[in-house]
Design an enzyme around this catalytic site. Structure first.
Site, PDB file in Angstrom:
ATOM      1  N   SER A 487       3.964  11.717 -10.116  1.00 33.83           N
ATOM      2  CA  SER A 487       3.082  11.684 -11.285  1.00 33.83           C
ATOM      3  C   SER A 487       1.636  11.992 -10.933  1.00 33.83           C
ATOM      4  O   SER A 487       0.970  12.780 -11.622  1.00 33.83           O
ATOM      5  CB  SER A 487       3.170  10.322 -11.977  1.00 33.83           C
ATOM      6  N   ASP A 488       1.112  11.381  -9.863  1.00 33.80           N
ATOM      7  CA  ASP A 488      -0.293  11.637  -9.542  1.00 33.80           C
ATOM      8  C   ASP A 488      -0.498  13.013  -8.913  1.00 33.80           C
ATOM      9  O   ASP A 488      -1.569  13.604  -9.053  1.00 33.80           O
ATOM     10  CB  ASP A 488      -0.876  10.527  -8.659  1.00 33.80           C
ATOM     11  N   CYS A 489       0.535  13.539  -8.242  1.00 33.28           N
ATOM     12  CA  CYS A 489       0.422  14.895  -7.693  1.00 33.28           C
ATOM     13  C   CYS A 489       0.379  15.928  -8.811  1.00 33.28           C
ATOM     14  O   CYS A 489      -0.394  16.895  -8.754  1.00 33.28           O
ATOM     15  CB  CYS A 489       1.593  15.182  -6.755  1.00 33.28           C
TER      16      CYS A 489
END
Length: 759
Positions: A487-489
């Site tokens: 998700s953060d990537c």
């Protein structure tokens, strides 16, 4: 060949050609002299004191990193060593001194001058992703038991790295490079060194063995150590807690079915269960017999393996086995075998291997990480034989996890951090307002081209069958080959792309539909709580942690809500709506509202947030303050932002910096690092304060002065303490953070307050 003491399993390895795999393109061999014999042909590598470091080269193909050793002088001359390679290897790389920075932007430009030299031709930044000390031994054991040749230069540099990382006082090894010695680290790294050819009476080995014996010997190791030593034939399988592959036959509605586990847990226990069920062990060749004498404090023949199943050294026992797990294991050992029919075992093993094959296919044999990668290699070796295509491809892919640095050869925590660091590097330049400067346009254009190339364009073919998360439009942590978006990537890459493509002078490489694909996938990561998980939304109950069998890690059984992931998603969708206000507007508004509401509930009473991927409260508080800022909540109008700022200010040191130790992650209490202020933590804190519009510039400027004072004359910052963490107890290195976040903090200050003289 290997042997199996399971009366149900087939003996040895078959000679299948591995035709169930579709050939997905050839890659370079890590070593072309692998022995395909089905009989044990262990050949001790010939060790040297060191290799010629000027002969090492990093081959990068679409982000895939493979270190090559050029033994021929002509080859080395035709392929000159780059500046980046020399930097990785710690070789001399003289540069002229840059003009001394007096203002933040002076410092940023000096830093970028250095960082630009480290950019690889494809546009990304490479680096080691080391820290964990339990990875290399699993790889070495796998190489040995699968008769995979270990080149002398590789063995030499692994030896050098492990020697360099032995504990300076007791000579053992810990879970990670800054940790205390443990049985896991010491027994496994000692074993790896012996397999590589280091003599048992070498002073380093004598010291390590003494420490291991003081800790009770290898029978006091955790589950994963006992597994690997049983594969090697040093331990017997009765010491290993049961991992029946029959779990994979459970209906999906069962609360503890494997598909509900965290992705790393299930992808490790998948091949581990297959191998455990086969009870496959390497032949008792001389080195194995020697290790049986060296790793234990009692005579080998007298060891009661079954009774040692739950023995574990205190410092290895971060997450003690619960009464429930011990009860379940007792049942699986003492009662279940009477009901474990041959047909059931065969069905479970076949289904587990099918899942392994899907993992291999969906990652082009790169696999999720460096634990399940070697295990999948061994599973294929057992199931399909030493000559199988799958075994060949796995052997090649093992090189993706190895990395050379100044100390030797280590094993990365994934196959790299390519997309993650590249996205952040782009943002750091954008935050400084330098993207339109012609000086940095070529560097940024190449970085954008890399993210364009690495976006995942399709879901996996068998998404439902292998329980994979939607991934179309996402970005991975490392490379598209590995194929697991996070998700953060996704969020950080999307922000980098949106910002750069909207800057005059840069190409629009990703069309609107590809941007929409990224948003569609990102929105699927939100949990019912409103928070965002990492690889996929949470699928199981927290009660599953009662079945955590790894012992050395915490919070490993399921996905969780993370402030870092939640913030990345909130800031990404906020930026997206700036450019695409009409696309899924209602969904995005709801997503943001729920995410920020959860983020506020995750704040600790002292104003901080706990970080799960970086150290620790400083890291997560930076992200949380970014979230609050993105919805207009600042120091003046938000109690949550104000408390966050007060927490950070309370931790600032006399010299202006911040200093947080990995102990914070273990203890859930802010703990200062004994070496003092850290450049990376200082940058994180300053970014948070600037995001919150903290009204007093003095602590911000004091922190920036520390960062600027530590910048070297060539523009770089030197490595300090370790920066990252996973599963609460294991630390991991992010070497590029010492460039990314100081550049970001300095640039944000200059953009907000002006490029004032600070030094």
């Amino acid at each position: 060949m290997g042997r199996s003491d399971n009366p149900i399993a087939d003996d040895g390895a078959s000679s299948s050609s591995g035709s169930s795999y579709v050939k997905l393109g050839e890659k370079r061999l890590f070593d072309s002299d692998n022995n395909n014999s089905a009989t044990a042909t262990y050949k001790k590598p010939k060790l040297s004191e060191t290799t010629d470091r000027t002969k090492w080269r990093l081959l990068s193909e679409r982000g895939r990193h493979v270190w090559q050793y050029l033994e021929d002088d002509e080859d080395a001359e035709e392929w000159p060593q780059s500046y980046a390679e020399k930097w990785y290897l710690g070789l001399p790389r003289p540069l002229p001194d840059l003009p001394k920075a007096k203002t933040p932007l002076d410092s940023v430009k000096n830093g970028l001058d250095f960082v630009e030299r480290l950019q690889l031709p494809e546009g990304h930044w490479g680096c080691e992703y080391g820290g964990p000390m339990f990875l290399l031994p699993g790889l070495v054991v796998t190489w040995v038991v699968t008769n995979t040749a270990i080149p002398d230069h590789v063995a030499t540099e692994i030896k050098n790295y492990l020697f360099a990382r032995a504990h300076p006082e007791d000579g053992g090894w810990g879970l990670h490079i800054e940790g205390e010695s443990t049985v896991f680290g010491t027994a496994m790294n000692y074993t790896a060194l012996r397999l590589l050819g280091v003599d048992a009476e070498h002073p380093i080995m004598v010291k390590a063995r003494g420490t291991l014996h003081k800790m009770g010997g290898a029978t006091n190791g955790p589950h994963w150590a006992k597994f690997w030593l049983s594969v090697l034939g040093v331990c017997q399988w009765d010491i290993v807690s049961p991992v029946p592959p029959e779990f994979w036959l459970l209906p999906d509605w069962v609360p503890f079915a494997p598909w509900r586990w965290w992705i790393h847990m299930r992808m490790v226990f998948l091949p581990m269960g297959y191998i455990w069920s086969k009870r496959w062990s390497f032949e008792p060749i001389p080195i194995v017999l020697e290790l049986r004498k060296e790793l234990f404090v009692q005579d080998y023949a007298s060891i009661n393996w079954d009774k040692c199943r739950n023995t574990i050294y205190a410092k290895d026992n971060y997450h003690e086995k619960t009464w429930l797990l011990k009860t379940a294991n007792w049942f699986l050992v003492n009662i279940y075998p009477y009901f474990r029919t041959k047909s059931l075992v065969q069905k479970a093993e076949e289904y587990a291997f099918k899942q392994i094959q899907m993992e291999d296919k969906n990652t082009l044999f790169a696999n999720l990480g460096p634990v399940n990668g070697p295990m999948n290699l061994l599973a294929c070796y057992i199931a399909e034989g030493p000559r199988a295509y799958s075994v060949q491809r796995h052997r090649e892919r093992m090189a993706d996890f190895t990395w050379m640095n100044a100390e030797g050869m280590l094993m990365n925590g994934t196959n790299g951090v390519q997309c993650w660091d590249t996205a952040f590097m782009i943002q750091s330049v954008m935050d400084a307002g330098l993207a339109e400067d012609e000086r940095w346009r070529p560097m940024l254009t190449k970085a954008l081209e890399f993210l364009d190339d690495q976006q995942i364009r399709e879901n996996v073919d068998d998404q439902d069958a292998c329980y994979r998360q939607t991934r179309k439009g996402g970005w991975p942590f490392s490379t598209q080959d590995q194929g697991y978006p996070v998700s953060d990537c996704i969020s950080e890459a999307l922000k980098a792309v949106l910002l750069l493509q909207r800057t005059p002078g840069y190409p629009q490489l990703l069309d609107d539909q590809r941007i929409f694909d990224a948003i569609d996938t990102l929105l699927t990561y939100q949990n019912a709580t409103g928070g965002c998980a990492s690889y996929e939304p949470t699928r199981g109950s927290k009660k599953l942690e009662m079945l955590n069998a790894a012992e050395v890690f915490g919070n490993i059984m399921i996905e969780y809500d993370y402030p870092e992931c939640t913030t990345a998603a909130v800031t990404a969708v906020s930026l997206f709506t700036k450019y695409y206000p009409d696309y899924r507007a209602a969904d995005i508004k709801k997503f943001k509202t729920r995410a920020v509401e959860w983020l506020k509930t995750a704040q600790y009473p002292d104003g901080s947030w706990y970080g799960s991927w970086g150290i620790c409260f400083t890291y997560a508080t930076m992200f949380a303050m970014e979230s609050l800022s993105s919805i207009g909540e600042k120091y003046e109008n938000s109690a949550h932002a104000r408390k966050g700022c007060e927490f950070l200010i309370s931790k600032q040191r006399e010299d202006g910096g911040w200093s947080e130790s990995y102990r914070s992650c273990e203890r859930h209490v802010y703990t200062e690092h004994p070496t003092g202020s850290q450049v990376v933590m200082t940058a994180w804190a300053i970014i948070a304060l600037i995001e919150a519009d903290y009204p007093d510039r003095d602590p911000i400027e004091k922190g920036l002065k520390l960062i600027m004072s530590r910048q070297q004359p060539n523009g770089e910052w030197l490595q300090e303490a370790i920066e990252g963490v996973f599963n609460k107890s294991c630390m991991i290195s992010y070497p590029n953070y010492k460039f990314i976040f100081p550049l970001k903090a300095l640039g944000m200050y200059a953009k907000k307050y002006g490029d004032n003289v600070l030094l």
